[in-house]
Design a protein around this motif. Structure first.
Motif, PDB file in Angstrom:
ATOM      1  N   ALA A  29       0.793  -1.042   0.018  1.00 36.67           N
ATOM      2  CA  ALA A  29       0.077  -0.026   0.129  1.00 36.67           C
ATOM      3  C   ALA A  29       0.757   1.490  -0.096  1.00 36.67           C
ATOM      4  CB  ALA A  29      -0.920  -0.066   1.230  1.00 36.67           C
ATOM      5  N   CYS A  30       0.487   2.108  -0.517  1.00 32.53           N
ATOM      6  CA  CYS A  30       1.235   3.447  -0.784  1.00 32.53           C
ATOM      7  C   CYS A  30       0.335   4.771  -0.636  1.00 32.53           C
ATOM      8  CB  CYS A  30       2.141   3.555  -1.893  1.00 32.53           C
ATOM      9  SG  CYS A  30       3.028   2.236  -2.352  1.00 32.53           S
ATOM     10  N   THR A  31       0.951   5.843  -0.409  1.00 33.79           N
ATOM     11  CA  THR A  31       0.192   7.255  -0.485  1.00 33.79           C
ATOM     12  C   THR A  31       1.029   7.973  -1.338  1.00 33.79           C
ATOM     13  OG1 THR A  31      -0.134   6.994   2.092  1.00 33.79           O
ATOM     14  CG2 THR A  31      -0.446   9.322   0.943  1.00 33.79           C
ATOM     15  N   SER A  32       0.201   8.723  -2.442  1.00 28.13           N
ATOM     16  CA  SER A  32       1.021   9.192  -3.368  1.00 28.13           C
ATOM     17  C   SER A  32       0.328  10.613  -4.027  1.00 28.13           C
ATOM     18  CB  SER A  32       0.819   8.265  -4.760  1.00 28.13           C
ATOM     19  OG  SER A  32      -0.408   8.188  -5.014  1.00 28.13           O
ATOM     20  N   ALA A  33       0.825  11.381  -4.724  1.00 23.58           N
ATOM     21  CA  ALA A  33       0.502  12.743  -5.146  1.00 23.58           C
ATOM     22  C   ALA A  33       1.008  12.947  -6.414  1.00 23.58           C
ATOM     23  CB  ALA A  33       0.603  13.830  -4.113  1.00 23.58           C
ATOM     24  N   LEU A  36       5.841  14.342  -8.744  1.00 25.52           N
ATOM     25  CA  LEU A  36       5.359  13.261  -8.540  1.00 25.52           C
ATOM     26  C   LEU A  36       5.908  12.442  -7.215  1.00 25.52           C
ATOM     27  CD1 LEU A  36       3.814  11.122 -10.175  1.00 25.52           C
ATOM     28  CD2 LEU A  36       5.829  10.083 -10.902  1.00 25.52           C
ATOM     29  N   TRP A  37       5.188  12.179  -6.206  1.00 27.75           N
ATOM     30  CA  TRP A  37       5.544  11.471  -5.063  1.00 27.75           C
ATOM     31  C   TRP A  37       4.995  10.303  -4.684  1.00 27.75           C
ATOM     32  CZ3 TRP A  37       1.929  11.943  -0.506  1.00 27.75           C
ATOM     33  CH2 TRP A  37       2.667  11.464   0.643  1.00 27.75           C
ATOM     34  N   LYS A  38       5.569   9.376  -3.757  1.00 33.39           N
ATOM     35  CA  LYS A  38       5.149   8.177  -3.573  1.00 33.39           C
ATOM     36  C   LYS A  38       5.839   7.869  -2.005  1.00 33.39           C
ATOM     37  CE  LYS A  38       5.218   3.286  -4.611  1.00 33.39           C
ATOM     38  NZ  LYS A  38       5.333   2.324  -5.632  1.00 33.39           N
ATOM     39  N   ASN A  39       5.019   7.772  -1.324  1.00 39.48           N
ATOM     40  CA  ASN A  39       5.400   6.976   0.140  1.00 39.48           C
ATOM     41  C   ASN A  39       5.132   5.687   0.262  1.00 39.48           C
ATOM     42  OD1 ASN A  39       5.937   8.186   3.239  1.00 39.48           O
ATOM     43  ND2 ASN A  39       4.807   6.261   3.143  1.00 39.48           N
ATOM     44  N   ARG A  40       6.279   4.951  -0.198  1.00 40.16           N
ATOM     45  CA  ARG A  40       5.903   3.626  -0.441  1.00 40.16           C
ATOM     46  C   ARG A  40       5.701   2.554   0.747  1.00 40.16           C
ATOM     47  NH1 ARG A  40       9.929  -1.163  -2.862  1.00 40.16           N
ATOM     48  NH2 ARG A  40       7.997  -2.569  -3.714  1.00 40.16           N
ATOM     49  N   ASP A  41       4.718   1.776   0.605  1.00 40.22           N
ATOM     50  CA  ASP A  41       4.495   0.786   1.852  1.00 40.22           C
ATOM     51  C   ASP A  41       4.497  -0.921   0.880  1.00 40.22           C
ATOM     52  OD1 ASP A  41       3.426   2.072   4.439  1.00 40.22           O
ATOM     53  OD2 ASP A  41       2.600   3.310   2.860  1.00 40.22           O
TER      54      ASP A  41
END
Length: 376
Positions: free
Chosen positions: A21-25, A39-44
């Motif tokens: 799962a991730c949070t992105s924008a 382009l951003w991704k907080n990777r899970d």
């Protein structure tokens, strides 16, 4: 002894959520103070060891730099990256748009799709064409986020046979956020609803000032313990222990990465790899984001710091291993459901020695020094 754990919050402790799962924008150029899309991704992910590698193009393919699992010795599956033509891509897993019975063993091919995209795509439209051309079923259920050097951006909410496209130019304030459900998918299914609300809440003051710089994403969102259901920040006077549930950074978070593009070039202008390589930077923090240091990564052979590469045993990155040790102090309980409990003084404390408190100023200085070199 666990202290001051909110009783309602405890009810969420044993809810099982996907590890992938991730949070992105995606942030429009006009929302960035430097006039560049992000382009951003907080990777899970369950793959706790990550690395960054540069891949030299051959046989007509583009050169690119990307985030990989440490175990991916052949660099087959990129989980976020950018190429020499200013095309960048990432994904978040989705859980509400698959509409067939393709077995799980034939799924999870998002990394393969993104690797192919980095090799052959130059624009957002190229990515749409790639999805159209891939053999079906594609083996994916995801939100793919992409940007290009012309300032275009889009999410492609994608399943095995089709996709729904959301263009950045159509979005309110030119900001798009996605977590682990598709907005075009089945209602009330999927994951990450609270994390998406967290991100939207935290971005609001920066949207108002058109000041969403990359450091807002890596230093604020990826290190925030704001929880939108409770409308409060759990890093502020909530006691020694907090339950790890529905924050943007989670126990399974393994990286925070922002691709900062160029000032959009005029549509129809040819893409110059030499120019775009100088302009683009992939801001990278490996490991659990609240404990990570940020490095600027470029799409060139010398553009990846050695500590980010998989040069260690079993393909490990030195930097990721360092951050994993810090994370072990933040999650020190190793029995039972210990990984659910954050020892908050390791991140924030009255002495100002917590990892977030000490690393954020260091990282902000990294951003500052890099920009000084770019202006010389």
């Amino acid at each position: 002894m666990l202290k001051r754990i909110t009783s309602v919050f405890c009810l969420t402790l044993f809810i099982v959520v996907p590890a992938i799962a991730c949070t992105s924008a995606i942030i429009g150029a006009d929302m960035n103070p430097y006039g560049r899309p992000l382009l951003w991704k907080n990777r899970d992910t369950g793959a706790s060891d990550n690395k960054i590698e540069y891949v030299k193009g051959k046989n007509g393919d583009s050169s690119y730099v990307a985030l990989y699992n440490a175990s991916d010795t052949l660099l087959n599956e990129a989980w976020m990256g950018m190429n020499e033509y200013g095309f960048a891509v990432m994904n978040t897993a989705s859980y509400n748009i698959k509409d067939d019975n393709v077995p799980q063993k034939e799924m999870d091919k998002e990394g393969l799709v993104m690797t192919q995209a980095l090799k052959v795509c130059k624009t957002v439209e190229d990515f749409a064409n790639l999805l159209d051309s891939l053999p079906k079923p594609m083996g994916v259920e995801a939100n793919f986020g992409v940007i290009d050097a012309y300032g275009n951006g889009a999410y492609f909410e994608t399943n095995n046979h089709s996709y729904n496209r959301f263009n950045l130019s159509d979005a309110p304030d030119h900001v798009l956020v996605r977590t682990n459900y598709c907005h075009s998918g089945r209602d009330n299914e999927g994951y990450g609803f609270i994390r998406e609300a967290n991100a939207n809440h935290l971005l609001q003051p920066y949207i108002a000032n058109k000041s969403i710089a990359p450091e807002v994403l890596t230093e604020t969102l990826s290190r925030s313990f704001y929880h939108d259901l409770f409308k409060k920040d759990f890093s502020e006077n909530e006691g020694e222990w907090v339950i790890d549930q529905d924050f943007i950074p989670r126990y399974t978070s393994t990286a925070t990465v922002v691709v900062e593009g160029c000032k959009p070039i005029e549509t129809g202008t040819s893409l110059d790899p030499e120019y775009l390589t100088r302009q683009y930077v992939m801001w990278t923090g490996l490991g659990y984001p609240p404990c990570s240091e940020i490095f600027p990564v470029k799409c060139e052979e010398t553009g990846v710091d050695d500590t980010l590469k998989g040069n260690g045993k079993d393909g490990h990155s030195t930097q990721c291993d360092i951050v994993k040790k810090r994370k072990a102090e933040v999650f020190p309980i190793t029995k039972g459901n210990g990984e659910k409990y954050i020892h908050m003084p390791m991140l924030f404390n009255e002495q100002g020695t917590g990892y977030v408190q000490t690393l954020v100023p260091k990282n902000l200085d990294t951003y500052r020094r890099y920009r000084l070199t770019q202006s010389e």
